[in-house]
Design a protein around this motif. Structure first.
Motif, PDB file in Angstrom:
ATOM      1  N   THR A  47      -7.570  14.447  45.592  1.00 54.63           N
ATOM      2  CA  THR A  47      -8.589  13.773  46.379  1.00 54.63           C
ATOM      3  C   THR A  47      -9.696  13.253  45.475  1.00 54.63           C
ATOM      4  N   ALA A  48     -10.059  14.057  44.496  1.00 57.00           N
ATOM      5  CA  ALA A  48     -11.107  13.639  43.555  1.00 57.00           C
ATOM      6  C   ALA A  48     -10.641  12.438  42.746  1.00 57.00           C
ATOM      7  N   LEU A  49      -9.394  12.442  42.296  1.00 60.22           N
ATOM      8  CA  LEU A  49      -8.861  11.317  41.538  1.00 60.22           C
ATOM      9  C   LEU A  49      -8.814  10.060  42.389  1.00 60.22           C
ATOM     10  N   LEU A  50      -8.400  10.205  43.633  1.00 62.55           N
ATOM     11  CA  LEU A  50      -8.294   9.035  44.530  1.00 62.55           C
ATOM     12  C   LEU A  50      -9.692   8.485  44.842  1.00 62.55           C
ATOM     13  N   SER A  51     -10.663   9.351  44.958  1.00 65.36           N
ATOM     14  CA  SER A  51     -12.012   8.875  45.271  1.00 65.36           C
ATOM     15  C   SER A  51     -12.647   8.218  44.063  1.00 65.36           C
ATOM     16  N   GLN A  52     -12.227   8.542  42.856  1.00 66.44           N
ATOM     17  CA  GLN A  52     -12.760   7.906  41.634  1.00 66.44           C
ATOM     18  C   GLN A  52     -12.207   6.518  41.456  1.00 66.44           C
ATOM     19  N   GLN A  53     -11.057   6.248  41.993  1.00 64.93           N
ATOM     20  CA  GLN A  53     -10.431   4.928  41.813  1.00 64.93           C
ATOM     21  C   GLN A  53     -10.955   3.930  42.741  1.00 64.93           C
TER      22      GLN A  53
END
Length: 97
Positions: free
Chosen positions: A91-97
């Protein structure tokens, strides 16, 4: 009078012999019962020993199964935490993109 006493003693003797025979029969019957009861007691003790051994075996198996359940629950909890971390990282990776 002597004849009467003789016949009375003969009667008492035959009665005593009958009593002895009856008692001997009772002794035989009672000895048979004692033998049967001894055999039954020995068999009961044998069965009791077998049941105790079976109980110990089942208790060991139960302890082993409970230990395995506890181990599996710990593993499950660990894997759930790892899964939650992986989801959070995703979720953190997806929100950074």
């Amino acid at each position: 009078d002597a004849n009467r006493q003789i016949s009375e003693y003969k009667f008492k003797l035959s009665k005593a012999e009958q009593d002895i025979m009856t008692m001997e029969q009772n002794i035989g019957r009672l000895e048979g019962q004692v033998t049967r009861y001894k055999n039954a007691a020995e068999n009961a003790e044998k069965v009791e020993d077998e049941l105790k051994a079976e109980k110990r075996k089942l208790q060991r198996e139960l302890r082993t199964a409970l230990d395995k359940i506890e181990e599996m629950e710990m593993t499950n909890n660990h894997l759930m935490k790892r899964l939650e971390k992986m989801k959070a990282n995703r979720t953190a990776l997806l929100s950074q993109q």
